[in-house]
Design a protein around this motif. Structure first.
Motif, PDB file in Angstrom:
ATOM      1  N   PRO A  31       0.826  -1.213   0.000  1.00 28.69           N
ATOM      2  CA  PRO A  31       0.000   0.000   0.000  1.00 28.69           C
ATOM      3  C   PRO A  31       0.860   1.262   0.000  1.00 28.69           C
ATOM      4  O   PRO A  31       2.030   1.252   0.375  1.00 28.69           O
ATOM      5  N   ALA A  32       0.239   2.365  -0.419  1.00 28.18           N
ATOM      6  CA  ALA A  32       0.938   3.649  -0.514  1.00 28.18           C
ATOM      7  C   ALA A  32       1.573   4.043   0.810  1.00 28.18           C
ATOM      8  O   ALA A  32       2.667   4.603   0.837  1.00 28.18           O
ATOM      9  N   LYS A  33       0.916   3.753   1.905  1.00 30.02           N
ATOM     10  CA  LYS A  33       1.443   4.095   3.232  1.00 30.02           C
ATOM     11  C   LYS A  33       2.794   3.424   3.465  1.00 30.02           C
ATOM     12  O   LYS A  33       3.710   4.041   4.007  1.00 30.02           O
ATOM     13  N   ASP A  34       2.938   2.193   3.033  1.00 35.16           N
ATOM     14  CA  ASP A  34       4.210   1.477   3.188  1.00 35.16           C
ATOM     15  C   ASP A  34       5.297   2.077   2.301  1.00 35.16           C
ATOM     16  O   ASP A  34       6.448   2.201   2.717  1.00 35.16           O
ATOM     17  N   ARG A  35       4.943   2.446   1.068  1.00 37.32           N
ATOM     18  CA  ARG A  35       5.934   3.058   0.176  1.00 37.32           C
ATOM     19  C   ARG A  35       6.403   4.391   0.752  1.00 37.32           C
ATOM     20  O   ARG A  35       7.579   4.731   0.690  1.00 37.32           O
ATOM     21  N   ALA A  36       5.467   5.148   1.327  1.00 36.46           N
ATOM     22  CA  ALA A  36       5.827   6.424   1.954  1.00 36.46           C
ATOM     23  C   ALA A  36       6.786   6.196   3.120  1.00 36.46           C
ATOM     24  O   ALA A  36       7.736   6.955   3.310  1.00 36.46           O
ATOM     25  N   ALA A  37       6.549   5.146   3.883  1.00 37.63           N
ATOM     26  CA  ALA A  37       7.423   4.847   5.022  1.00 37.63           C
ATOM     27  C   ALA A  37       8.837   4.508   4.553  1.00 37.63           C
ATOM     28  O   ALA A  37       9.817   4.869   5.215  1.00 37.63           O
ATOM     29  N   VAL A  38       8.960   3.829   3.415  1.00 33.96           N
ATOM     30  CA  VAL A  38      10.290   3.516   2.870  1.00 33.96           C
ATOM     31  C   VAL A  38      11.020   4.801   2.502  1.00 33.96           C
ATOM     32  O   VAL A  38      12.210   4.964   2.806  1.00 33.96           O
ATOM     33  N   LEU A  39      10.327   5.736   1.861  1.00 36.60           N
ATOM     34  CA  LEU A  39      10.956   7.016   1.524  1.00 36.60           C
ATOM     35  C   LEU A  39      11.356   7.790   2.773  1.00 36.60           C
ATOM     36  O   LEU A  39      12.423   8.407   2.808  1.00 36.60           O
ATOM     37  N   MET A  40      10.525   7.766   3.790  1.00 30.86           N
ATOM     38  CA  MET A  40      10.872   8.477   5.029  1.00 30.86           C
ATOM     39  C   MET A  40      12.074   7.831   5.714  1.00 30.86           C
ATOM     40  O   MET A  40      12.906   8.521   6.285  1.00 30.86           O
ATOM     41  N   ARG A  41      12.170   6.522   5.635  1.00 35.54           N
ATOM     42  CA  ARG A  41      13.337   5.845   6.211  1.00 35.54           C
ATOM     43  C   ARG A  41      14.600   6.246   5.441  1.00 35.54           C
ATOM     44  O   ARG A  41      15.653   6.481   6.024  1.00 35.54           O
ATOM     45  N   TRP A  42      14.493   6.343   4.119  1.00 34.02           N
ATOM     46  CA  TRP A  42      15.609   6.799   3.292  1.00 34.02           C
ATOM     47  C   TRP A  42      15.993   8.212   3.725  1.00 34.02           C
ATOM     48  O   TRP A  42      17.175   8.511   3.913  1.00 34.02           O
ATOM     49  N   HIS A  43      15.014   9.082   3.911  1.00 39.54           N
ATOM     50  CA  HIS A  43      15.257  10.459   4.381  1.00 39.54           C
ATOM     51  C   HIS A  43      16.019  10.436   5.699  1.00 39.54           C
ATOM     52  O   HIS A  43      17.039  11.111   5.858  1.00 39.54           O
ATOM     53  N   ASP A  44      15.528   9.678   6.656  1.00 37.64           N
ATOM     54  CA  ASP A  44      16.130   9.646   7.989  1.00 37.64           C
ATOM     55  C   ASP A  44      17.562   9.129   7.952  1.00 37.64           C
ATOM     56  O   ASP A  44      18.446   9.659   8.648  1.00 37.64           O
ATOM     57  N   GLU A  45      17.809   8.108   7.139  1.00 33.26           N
ATOM     58  CA  GLU A  45      19.167   7.563   7.043  1.00 33.26           C
ATOM     59  C   GLU A  45      20.107   8.558   6.361  1.00 33.26           C
ATOM     60  O   GLU A  45      21.271   8.673   6.741  1.00 33.26           O
ATOM     61  N   CYS A  46      19.614   9.279   5.383  1.00 33.76           N
ATOM     62  CA  CYS A  46      20.432  10.320   4.736  1.00 33.76           C
ATOM     63  C   CYS A  46      20.781  11.421   5.727  1.00 33.76           C
ATOM     64  O   CYS A  46      21.934  11.865   5.793  1.00 33.76           O
ATOM     65  N   VAL A  47      19.789  11.878   6.484  1.00 33.43           N
ATOM     66  CA  VAL A  47      20.034  12.949   7.455  1.00 33.43           C
ATOM     67  C   VAL A  47      21.096  12.500   8.467  1.00 33.43           C
ATOM     68  O   VAL A  47      21.993  13.267   8.810  1.00 33.43           O
ATOM     69  N   ALA A  48      21.011  11.260   8.900  1.00 32.56           N
ATOM     70  CA  ALA A  48      21.982  10.744   9.869  1.00 32.56           C
ATOM     71  C   ALA A  48      23.394  10.713   9.283  1.00 32.56           C
ATOM     72  O   ALA A  48      24.379  10.840  10.013  1.00 32.56           O
ATOM     73  N   ALA A  49      23.503  10.572   7.960  1.00 29.03           N
ATOM     74  CA  ALA A  49      24.818  10.479   7.308  1.00 29.03           C
ATOM     75  C   ALA A  49      25.208  11.778   6.607  1.00 29.03           C
ATOM     76  O   ALA A  49      26.137  11.785   5.784  1.00 29.03           O
ATOM     77  N   ARG A  50      24.562  12.884   6.921  1.00 30.24           N
ATOM     78  CA  ARG A  50      24.761  14.164   6.216  1.00 30.24           C
ATOM     79  C   ARG A  50      26.236  14.568   6.141  1.00 30.24           C
ATOM     80  O   ARG A  50      26.744  14.915   5.071  1.00 30.24           O
ATOM     81  N   ASP A  51      26.932  14.559   7.267  1.00 31.82           N
ATOM     82  CA  ASP A  51      28.332  14.993   7.265  1.00 31.82           C
ATOM     83  C   ASP A  51      29.189  14.116   6.357  1.00 31.82           C
ATOM     84  O   ASP A  51      30.005  14.627   5.578  1.00 31.82           O
ATOM     85  N   ASP A  52      29.016  12.805   6.456  1.00 28.88           N
ATOM     86  CA  ASP A  52      29.795  11.898   5.610  1.00 28.88           C
ATOM     87  C   ASP A  52      29.502  12.134   4.133  1.00 28.88           C
ATOM     88  O   ASP A  52      30.416  12.224   3.311  1.00 28.88           O
ATOM     89  N   ILE A  53      28.229  12.234   3.792  1.00 28.61           N
ATOM     90  CA  ILE A  53      27.845  12.389   2.391  1.00 28.61           C
ATOM     91  C   ILE A  53      28.344  13.708   1.827  1.00 28.61           C
ATOM     92  O   ILE A  53      28.901  13.751   0.723  1.00 28.61           O
ATOM     93  N   THR A  54      28.180  14.792   2.572  1.00 29.68           N
ATOM     94  CA  THR A  54      28.613  16.096   2.039  1.00 29.68           C
ATOM     95  C   THR A  54      30.136  16.192   1.931  1.00 29.68           C
ATOM     96  O   THR A  54      30.651  16.830   1.013  1.00 29.68           O
ATOM     97  N   HIS A  55      30.858  15.535   2.813  1.00 33.98           N
ATOM     98  CA  HIS A  55      32.319  15.524   2.685  1.00 33.98           C
ATOM     99  C   HIS A  55      32.756  14.701   1.466  1.00 33.98           C
ATOM    100  O   HIS A  55      33.708  15.059   0.781  1.00 33.98           O
ATOM    101  N   ILE A  56      32.055  13.612   1.199  1.00 32.25           N
ATOM    102  CA  ILE A  56      32.362  12.817   0.005  1.00 32.25           C
ATOM    103  C   ILE A  56      32.071  13.638  -1.250  1.00 32.25           C
ATOM    104  O   ILE A  56      32.858  13.638  -2.200  1.00 32.25           O
ATOM    105  N   MET A  57      30.947  14.359  -1.248  1.00 36.64           N
ATOM    106  CA  MET A  57      30.618  15.209  -2.395  1.00 36.64           C
ATOM    107  C   MET A  57      31.733  16.223  -2.643  1.00 36.64           C
ATOM    108  O   MET A  57      32.142  16.453  -3.784  1.00 36.64           O
ATOM    109  N   LEU A  79      12.670  14.359  -0.259  1.00 40.50           N
ATOM    110  CA  LEU A  79      12.228  13.002   0.054  1.00 40.50           C
ATOM    111  C   LEU A  79      10.980  13.013   0.945  1.00 40.50           C
ATOM    112  O   LEU A  79      10.105  12.163   0.797  1.00 40.50           O
ATOM    113  N   LYS A  80      10.901  13.976   1.855  1.00 39.97           N
ATOM    114  CA  LYS A  80       9.691  14.119   2.671  1.00 39.97           C
ATOM    115  C   LYS A  80       8.487  14.419   1.788  1.00 39.97           C
ATOM    116  O   LYS A  80       7.410  13.858   1.966  1.00 39.97           O
ATOM    117  N   PHE A  81       8.689  15.320   0.842  1.00 40.15           N
ATOM    118  CA  PHE A  81       7.613  15.680  -0.077  1.00 40.15           C
ATOM    119  C   PHE A  81       7.157  14.452  -0.853  1.00 40.15           C
ATOM    120  O   PHE A  81       5.963  14.181  -0.975  1.00 40.15           O
TER     121      PHE A  81
END
Length: 141
Positions: A31-57, A79-81
């Protein structure tokens, strides 16, 4: 050396498509609710890794750190949107110009293949969003 990556060819691509095809069987029924939860989990994991990702960039393409952070923040917020939009994957009603009207339903068709340039979140987020909206599974290179 920041990382060593595997060079993918025809065999690796075929394995990725096969894996996405297998995942499609269960993903297309979620269901759409589950797909939305996957995107939010992706968002949360990205936010947690912000410093690492931006330094790699910054290391990879010489982008100033402030610019990398700005690009990252913009991308991760989208991703929230898209998570919210995933719950609105509704059909459409289109009135016809004669006695017929049209109903459009969104339903899964299959695997989506995408080639994305290296913009950590900017380009891939649009590709992923399209796949999520139509309940597809996605394999990227």
């Amino acid at each position: 050396v920041i990382a060593r990556l595997v060079k993918c060819g025809k065999d690796e691509t075929n394995r990725a498509i096969a894996a996405a095809s297998e995942a499609f069987k269960s993903w297309s029924r979620r269901p759409a609710k589950d797909r939305a939860a996957v995107l939010m989990r992706w968002h949360d994991e990205c936010v947690a890794a912000r410093d690492d990702i931006t330094h790699i960039m910054t290391s990879e393409c010489g982008k100033p750190l402030a610019e990398a952070r700005n690009e990252f923040d913009s991308g991760v917020e989208s991703l929230k949107f898209f998570a919210a939009e995933a719950t609105r994957a509704l059909g459409d009603y289109i009135p016809g110009d004669d006695s017929r009207d049209f109903v459009v339903i969104k339903q899964p068709v299959g695997v989506v293949g995408a080639i994305s340039p290296w913009y950590v979140l900017r380009q891939p987020r649009w590709l992923v969003r399209s796949a999520f909206d139509t309940l597809e599974t996605l394999t990227t290179t």
